[in-house]
Design an enzyme around this catalytic site. Structure first.
Site, PDB file in Angstrom:
ATOM      1  N   GLY A   1       1.429  -1.252  -0.062  1.00 40.52           N
ATOM      2  CA  GLY A   1      -0.308  -0.155   0.297  1.00 40.52           C
ATOM      3  C   GLY A   1       0.979   1.683   0.093  1.00 40.52           C
ATOM      4  O   GLY A   1       1.927   0.961   0.171  1.00 40.52           O
TER       5      GLY A   1
ATOM      6  N   CYS B   1       4.821  -6.135   1.355  1.00 40.78           N
ATOM      7  CA  CYS B   1       5.845  -5.326   1.752  1.00 40.78           C
ATOM      8  C   CYS B   1       4.901  -3.440   2.734  1.00 40.78           C
ATOM      9  O   CYS B   1       5.506  -4.134   3.782  1.00 40.78           O
ATOM     10  CB  CYS B   1       5.216  -4.485  -0.034  1.00 40.78           C
ATOM     11  SG  CYS B   1       6.634  -2.139  -0.104  1.00 40.78           S
ATOM     12  N   TYR B   2       4.140  -3.021   2.378  1.00 40.49           N
ATOM     13  CA  TYR B   2       3.214  -1.923   3.539  1.00 40.49           C
ATOM     14  C   TYR B   2       2.742  -3.224   4.698  1.00 40.49           C
ATOM     15  O   TYR B   2       2.913  -3.078   5.960  1.00 40.49           O
ATOM     16  CB  TYR B   2       1.795  -2.023   2.864  1.00 40.49           C
ATOM     17  CG  TYR B   2       1.959  -0.973   3.931  1.00 40.49           C
ATOM     18  CD1 TYR B   2       2.316   0.350   4.598  1.00 40.49           C
ATOM     19  CD2 TYR B   2       0.246  -1.682   4.795  1.00 40.49           C
ATOM     20  CE1 TYR B   2       1.576   0.799   5.930  1.00 40.49           C
ATOM     21  CE2 TYR B   2      -0.197  -1.184   5.731  1.00 40.49           C
ATOM     22  CZ  TYR B   2       0.313   0.505   5.892  1.00 40.49           C
ATOM     23  OH  TYR B   2      -0.401   1.057   7.114  1.00 40.49           O
TER      24      TYR B   2
ATOM     25  N   HIS C   1       8.376  -7.327  -3.761  1.00 38.99           N
ATOM     26  CA  HIS C   1       7.144  -7.806  -4.449  1.00 38.99           C
ATOM     27  C   HIS C   1       6.820  -9.318  -5.260  1.00 38.99           C
ATOM     28  O   HIS C   1       7.243  -9.625  -6.555  1.00 38.99           O
ATOM     29  CB  HIS C   1       6.332  -6.750  -5.507  1.00 38.99           C
ATOM     30  CG  HIS C   1       6.371  -5.815  -5.248  1.00 38.99           C
ATOM     31  ND1 HIS C   1       4.480  -5.434  -4.113  1.00 38.99           N
ATOM     32  CD2 HIS C   1       6.655  -4.584  -4.642  1.00 38.99           C
ATOM     33  CE1 HIS C   1       4.878  -4.733  -3.554  1.00 38.99           C
ATOM     34  NE2 HIS C   1       5.864  -3.929  -3.296  1.00 38.99           N
TER      35      HIS C   1
ATOM     36  N   GLU D   1       4.546 -10.678  -6.204  1.00 40.39           N
ATOM     37  CA  GLU D   1       3.223 -11.228  -7.309  1.00 40.39           C
ATOM     38  C   GLU D   1       3.722 -10.645  -8.399  1.00 40.39           C
ATOM     39  O   GLU D   1       3.034 -10.645  -9.657  1.00 40.39           O
ATOM     40  CB  GLU D   1       2.714  -9.808  -6.909  1.00 40.39           C
ATOM     41  CG  GLU D   1       2.246  -8.286  -7.146  1.00 40.39           C
ATOM     42  CD  GLU D   1       3.024  -8.181  -5.937  1.00 40.39           C
ATOM     43  OE1 GLU D   1       3.533  -8.706  -4.600  1.00 40.39           O
ATOM     44  OE2 GLU D   1       2.861  -6.827  -5.297  1.00 40.39           O
TER      45      GLU D   1
ATOM     46  N   ASP E   1     -17.496 -12.212 -22.105  1.00 40.56           N
ATOM     47  CA  ASP E   1     -17.998 -12.160 -20.786  1.00 40.56           C
ATOM     48  C   ASP E   1     -19.404 -12.752 -20.465  1.00 40.56           C
ATOM     49  O   ASP E   1     -19.482 -13.257 -20.194  1.00 40.56           O
ATOM     50  CB  ASP E   1     -17.923 -11.258 -20.255  1.00 40.56           C
ATOM     51  CG  ASP E   1     -16.160 -10.905 -19.474  1.00 40.56           C
ATOM     52  OD1 ASP E   1     -15.734 -11.320 -19.829  1.00 40.56           O
ATOM     53  OD2 ASP E   1     -16.570  -9.444 -19.002  1.00 40.56           O
TER      54      ASP E   1
ATOM     55  N   LYS F   1     -10.288 -12.148 -15.921  1.00 37.28           N
ATOM     56  CA  LYS F   1     -11.031 -12.120 -17.589  1.00 37.28           C
ATOM     57  C   LYS F   1     -10.336 -13.370 -18.230  1.00 37.28           C
ATOM     58  O   LYS F   1     -10.548 -14.027 -18.202  1.00 37.28           O
ATOM     59  CB  LYS F   1     -10.577 -11.020 -18.386  1.00 37.28           C
ATOM     60  CG  LYS F   1     -10.938 -11.341 -19.322  1.00 37.28           C
ATOM     61  CD  LYS F   1     -11.961 -10.399 -19.448  1.00 37.28           C
ATOM     62  CE  LYS F   1     -11.808 -10.247 -21.036  1.00 37.28           C
ATOM     63  NZ  LYS F   1     -13.078  -9.263 -21.258  1.00 37.28           N
TER      64      LYS F   1
END
Ligand code: XMP
Length: 517
Positions: free
Chosen positions: A56, A83-84, A170, A172, A229, A373
């Site tokens: 964050g 992180c945060y 990070h 990710e 979708d 998605k």
């Protein structure tokens, strides 16, 4: 989502929150994003097998920094702070967080303690992506450092007994070489996940909940645009309740070549629903006659579309539920995860008049609400939907009408449909990795002199577009093999009537837009 293990990801406003959730799901574990404002009791009600605290923009030392109920660490549920999330964990549990002498940013070599379950099977040193100004200087009691870099003694810390882990980098982002391994290790080595989040479990679950929501006799209506979708939502609901689903598809006449036929084929044979195809081609052409301005075209088409759709909805008897192809990014971005109650309405039905909306007293059916998605596409594939429908590129609601510069006539629509079909066919011969993110043909309003056999011609020029982008906010021109472009150009001038020139649009976004309108 019932009957699957769940990770709760507490969002502190990180730009990477969605990415963390996607990485967890890529490791076959369901992950749900909640705001940091969510009370602990609500998080516990979700029965998470693990909790991730996101990054964050704040500093834990700020007076108004977002905090968390310290009891979250006492539930016996594994926690991973990122992180945060790491700084918050250190701060909350009595460690020290300070401004670093030097901000760490970018790809940083990190030494990992590979005896920790979080880093099992990793190299002792690899590159991790860092972006922080503050760092942990003293870990809370019971924690030790399990990774360090040149400037940071606590790139990661752990209290294995309580199963609380935290990383300053990070995992990710793909710049962290072994990031996905760190996430998988947390899920499988620390939380004991079984990897039960697969699209086939999702489908079984979704079918059961649609049946439960709608009941044995309930009827549902869905606006089918032919996009990914709404098409996948229709296929899924069809599996659950078959012909009790009515899909309304408005053919405005500006769809790509064979699109309407393909929708008809799939939703009458493969996924039988009550399909209403509203043939509004004449109506839209009349409305657009002589209109050249792109914004006016968009407005006229949008207005007419809602009108057609509402007309059909009014005719349907006994339909109490309205289905929408809302997906997870819509939910996250709408602010419903960030603590506000605003929910973005799906573009197809958002503008429906109040009396039509009032008809759906059963409520909304949104089976894809929790999917990203790429997961929607995987569900489509798992259901056996045609590849072209599942992997469809973005396509603007007003369709080819805005890919025709100047006024729209049936002849021009046919030209752009034929040229576009050839362009797509040629590009689809390339391996997946070489294909652009979006590619199409547009009809310029320019006519020029050409020569065909012994005759002079005075015909249109078609423009080909091919761009590479991840977010569609900016785009690069895709570098394609020359042969792909020349073959397509030759075929277009030979096979499409009234085209004697083909041009390639070599403009990035910005300054151009992706659409050629
Ligand atoms: P532009 O042309 O603004 O387009 O660079 C960015 C992306 O958005 C798509 N696009 C639309 N999608 N309804 C949609 O669902 C629309 O009206 C619309 N207009 C543009 C465009 O195809 C590109 O992918």
């Amino acid at each position: 989502m019932q009957n699957v293990q769940r990770i709760v990801l507490v969002d502190f406003g990180a730009q990477y929150t969605q990415l963390i959730a996607r990485r967890v799901r890529e490791a076959n574990v369901f992950c749900e994003v909640v705001s940091y404002l969510t009370p602990l009791s609500e998080i516990l009600d979700k029965k998470p097998v693990g909790i991730i605290l996101s990054g964050g923009p704040a500093s834990v030392l700020d007076a108004d920094a977002p905090h968390i109920d310290p009891a979250i660490y006492e539930q016996g549920i594994p926690v991973l702070g990122i992180c945060y999330g790491m700084q918050l964990t250190a701060y909350t549990l009595g460690g020290t967080v300070e401004r670093a002498a030097q901000r760490e940013y970018g790809r940083i070599p990190v030494d990992f303690d590979v005896s920790s379950p979080l880093f099992a099977g990793m190299k002792a040193q690899s590159v991790a992506w860092m972006s922080h100004t503050f760092h942990v200087t003293h870990a809370p009691e019971g924690f030790t450092s399990i990774a360090h870099s040149e400037n940071c003694a606590f790139c990661a810390m752990a209290n294995p007994e309580k199963r609380i882990y935290a990383v300053q980098f990070h995992p990710e982002v793909t710049h962290s070489e072994e990031g996905q391994k760190v996430i998988a290790n947390f899920l499988y080595n620390v939380c004991g996940c079984t990897g039960d989040w697969t699209m086939s479990t999702f489908i079984d679950n979704a079918i059961a909940s649609i049946r439960e929501q709608v009941g044995p006799n309930g009827r549902v209506m869905l606006g089918l645009s032919g996009g990914v979708d709404s098409s996948v939502a229709a296929a899924l609901i069809s599996r659950a309740i078959g012909e009790r689903l009515t899909c309304v598809y408005v053919d405005h006449g500006f769809m790509r070549k064979n699109e309407t036929e393909s929708v008809r084929e799939v939703f009458t044979k493969q996924f039988p629903v009550n399909l209403v195809i509203v043939d509004a081609r004449e109506r839209f052409l009349t409305k657009l006659a002589g209109v050249s301005d792109p914004e006016t075209k968009r407005k006229l088409i949008g207005g007419e579309f809602v009108y057609c759709f509402a007309d059909e909805a009014k005719k349907l008897e006994g339909v109490e539920f309205l289905a929408q192809g809302t997906i997870y990014p819509d939910v996250i971005e709408s602010g419903s995860v960030k603590g506000s109650a605003v929910i973005k309405s799906h573009h197809n039905v958002g503008g429906l008049p109040a009396d039509v909306r009032a008809k759906f007293i059963g409520g909304l059916v949104e089976p894809l609400r929790m999917l990203f998605k790429d997961e929607v596409r995987r569900v489509g594939e798992e259901l056996g939907m045609p590849h072209d429908m599942v992997w469809r590129q973005p396509f603007p609601g007003p369709g080819l009408a805005i890919r025709i510069i100047g006024d729209v006539t049936p002849e021009k629509v046919a030209i752009v449909q034929d040229a576009d079909a050839i362009w797509r066919e040629e590009i689809d011969k390339l391996p997946m990795a070489q294909r652009p993110s979006q590619y199409f043909a547009a009809l310029t309003n320019m006519r020029s002199v050409g020569v065909m056999g012994d005759e002079r011609t005075y015909d249109y020029a078609i423009a080909l577009r091919a761009v590479t982008t991840t977010d569609f906010m900016t785009a690069e021109v895709t570098i394609l093999p020359t042969e792909t472009i020349t073959t397509a150009a030759n075929r277009i001038v030979n096979e499409v009537k009234n085209i004697n020139r083909v041009m390639f649009d070599y403009t990035t976004k910005p300054p151009a837009t992706i659409e050629f309108e």
